[in-house]
Scaffold this active site. Structure first.
Site, mmCIF file in Angstrom:
data_model
loop_
_atom_site.group_PDB
_atom_site.id
_atom_site.type_symbol
_atom_site.label_atom_id
_atom_site.label_comp_id
_atom_site.label_asym_id
_atom_site.label_seq_id
_atom_site.Cartn_x
_atom_site.Cartn_y
_atom_site.Cartn_z
ATOM 1 C CG HIS A 65 -0.195 -0.009 2.526
ATOM 2 N ND1 HIS A 65 0.286 -1.175 3.077
ATOM 3 C CD2 HIS A 65 0.166 0.985 3.394
ATOM 4 C CE1 HIS A 65 0.891 -0.917 4.220
ATOM 5 N NE2 HIS A 65 0.842 0.387 4.437
ATOM 6 C CB CYS A 178 2.532 1.918 9.990
ATOM 7 S SG CYS A 178 1.105 2.266 8.958
#
Length: 658
Positions: A65, A178
């Site tokens: 992603h 993240c």
């Protein structure tokens, strides 16, 4: 989520054998639907994200992603591999590959939906349904939520015998984050929540993702028994959690080993291991706390700019001062060292120091404006903030112009961010549209509307500082000294220091006197407490006497916070004493007409001070006054610390004899 995934974005027989090939195959489907405008550019962004950390998860899942300017709208594609593809997961290849594509300026609603998907991937029933589906449309419907996934088997997490009977469960607060804030952040949160439920632990998670985040309520943090940080980017406002047992680890551990992390932090709590109290290091991280008033937010925005500006002031000011010390004040007229430099000539070295310092100083106002805007609007505020600061220099609006430019830039960006824009433009908003429009607006306002009045006000302030003399100068020194010592590094202290530093942007005799008075007064409280512990040690506890040894160095280094341990233990005596000494030193420094070009350094920059001997006299006088007052006030107490400790030591003996 109906527009994020369709049957055309599902490949139930993915033929790719490598993660690069898998990402390309799924990305090509996005290109065909117009969701991605540049295939190679998008894949480069995917690869860059993959290089930061593998995206394979336990349970046969891969989630490549990224956020990319080549994505027109948030999109999800799924590939199912019969042979499995290595995405770096500890338990082996992945058979379910989810490619998540988000625009660089994706709106919060879409990112929240993607985050919800990341949580679902931790549900075995959900992933099992995806593996058993035979039709691409059925898979797309499951991912959109049009069809419910089979329920989880009975007897799963959360049914630990006796867990509901616990009246005081072990409480944990956690933060997950993240680099992209889309997938791992929320998967780690889901994994930790399930493990906590199975262990009978009460867990609250703060997910610091791309959609923003809601801070855990202070009362929940205060009541927590332990803290878990599962993150690959810095935790924002981390000092909120200081003083508690803490496990600090990467986000993938939160996904793969949640039960171990919970057991580890419980063990630390049982052993009494806690983290040290932390000091705030990034003012922008704390901007916008829920329930804060505008005044509080404004102070934080301004302090954000000041905190980033101070290193430029310190480096530039010290270099300029060293240049003057080495080559005299005429060094300001020296030729550029790029054109004329003699290695063996000390004046050339002086010119080098002066010119480098001058360049560092030239960034002062743009950095101030840029990071005020950053404190308000995050990274999109940097460009218009720096532009506004540069304009403030151009029109001679100085320090005040930088303050106003930063506030205008932040407000402009915040206004633009609230606008609803067409989907095709969302990807270019943060890199093209916002910097362009906000720079135009700030430039117009600074050049044609507010710039000239601010420049006039700045000139009036500069002229006032230049004209300071006699009683007026002493009064200002006293006031600044009181402010520096009232809260020992707090907001009022910072206001006085910022006022002094702002004067260095347009240095003159008056502004240099102000800087000298502020630094001298700020050195007094720690030095005074150190002196008092030596002169009347019995008035202080053993811990305070140990702190007094460190306070000598802290005070000499102009770190006013060195007196905080004393003020925290006895504020009604220490703070008035500190203020008395600071007022004396500030007033004397102004009366002695001491000057200072360096904004920091304490006693170590005394050779660069105008009238250095009298400057030291002012500091010593204030230190003696402050130490004398605190000794007088503490001596008036009925019971001294040493007596109290002796009494406390005797009480157990009396009780034992009874």
């Amino acid at each position: 989520m109906s527009d994020m995934i369709t049957a055309d974005l599902v490949d139930l027989d993915l033929a790719a054998t490598t993660k690069e090939a898998a990402a390309r195959s799924l990305a090509e489907r996005m290109v065909r639907l117009g969701r991605v405008t540049d295939l190679d550019g998008f894949l480069a962004d995917v690869a860059a994200r993959e290089a930061q950390m593998p995206t394979g998860l336990d349970g046969g899942i891969g989630i490549p992603h990224c956020r990319s300017e080549h994505v027109t709208e948030p999109t999800l594609a799924l590939g199912r591999s019969s042979r499995g593809i290595d995405f770096g997961a500890p338990d082996g290849p992945a058979d379910l590959i989810f490619l998540i594509a988000a625009p660089a300026g994706a709106d919060d609603a879409h990112l929240t939906i993607l985050s919800s998907l990341a949580r679902h991937l931790m549900d075995e029933a959900f992933t099992g349904a995806l593996r058993s589906a035979t039709d691409a449309g059925e898979v797309a419907a499951l991912l959109r939520g049009d069809e419910p996934a089979p329920p989880a088997p009975a007897g799963g997490a959360g049914e630990t015998p006796g867990s509901e009977d616990r009246r005081t469960p072990f409480r944990i607060v956690a933060v997950t984050s993240c680099p992209t804030g889309i997938a791992h952040t929320y998967m780690a949160a889901e994994s930790l929540e399930k493990a906590a439920e199975a262990a009978g632990v009460e867990l609250t998670v703060e997910t610091q993702g791309s959609a923003g985040f809601t801070r855990i309520a202070p009362e929940l943090i205060a009541a927590a028994d332990a803290v878990i940080f599962a993150h690959d980017v810095p935790v924002r406002d981390k000092e909120r959690f200081a003083g508690k047992p803490t496990v600090d680890i990467g986000v993938k551990a939160g996904i793969n080993r949640p039960a171990e992390l919970i057991a580890e932090v419980r063990g630390k709590a049982e052993r009494g291991e806690v983290t040290a109290q932390a000091r705030r290091t990034a003012p922008v991280d704390a901007a916008g706390e829920p329930g804060e008033g505008y005044g509080t937010k404004l102070r934080k925005w301004l302090m954000s700019g000041v905190s980033y500006m101070v290193p430029f002031v310190a480096a530039g000011g010290l270099l300029i001062a060293l240049g003057f010390a080495l080559g005299g004040y005429e060094i300001s007229d020296a030729k550029s060292v790029a054109e004329h430099f003699v290695w063996a000539d000390h004046t050339s070295w002086a010119a080098l120091l002066f010119q480098v310092g001058g360049l560092a100083f030239s960034f002062l106002v743009p950095v101030l404006a840029g990071y005020i805007a950053y404190g308000m609007a995050d990274r999109p505020g940097l460009v218009p903030g720096f532009v506004g600061g540069a304009i403030a220099l151009t029109i001679n609006a100085g320090f005040l112009g930088g303050l106003i430019a930063g506030l205008l830039a932040g407000a402009t960006v915040m206004a633009i961010q609230r606008l609803k824009v067409p989907k095709p433009l969302r990807g270019i908003m943060p890199v093209v549209v916002i910097p362009l429009l906000s720079s135009i607006v700030v430039g117009f306002l600074m050049f044609l509307v507010v710039g000239k009045p601010i420049a006039e006000l700045q000139k009036a302030l500069t002229d006032w500082l230049s004209s300071l003399s006699g009683a007026n100068a002493v009064i200002l020194g006293v006031v600044l000294g009181l402010m520096m010592c009232f809260d020992l590094g707090g907001p009022l202290n910072k206001v006085a220091y910022t006022f002094a530093v702002g004067g260095l942007a347009n240095p003159n005799d008056g502004s240099l006197k102000v800087m000298a008075a502020v630094m001298a007064a700020g050195m007094v409280p720690p030095l005074a407490m150190a002196l008092a512990t030596v002169v009347r040690g019995r008035l202080f506890t053993r811990t305070e006497r140990e702190n007094g040894k460190a306070a000598w160095v802290l005070g000499a280094s102009f770190i006013t916070e060195g007196a905080i341990p004393f003020a925290a233990a006895d504020p009604l005596r220490v703070i008035p004493a500190a203020m008395a000494g600071g007022a004396v030193t500030g007033g004397l420094s102004m009366a002695f007409e001491c000057t200072l070009r360096a904004p920091h350094g304490g006693i170590f920059v005394v050779p660069l001070i105008g009238n250095p001997f009298l400057y030291l006299v002012a500091i010593v006088a204030g230190t003696v006054v402050s130490a004398g007052v605190v000794i007088l006030l503490k001596g008036a107490r009925k019971q001294q610390p040493e007596q109290a400790l002796a009494t406390a030591d005797e009480e157990p003996k009396v009780l034992a004899a009874a």
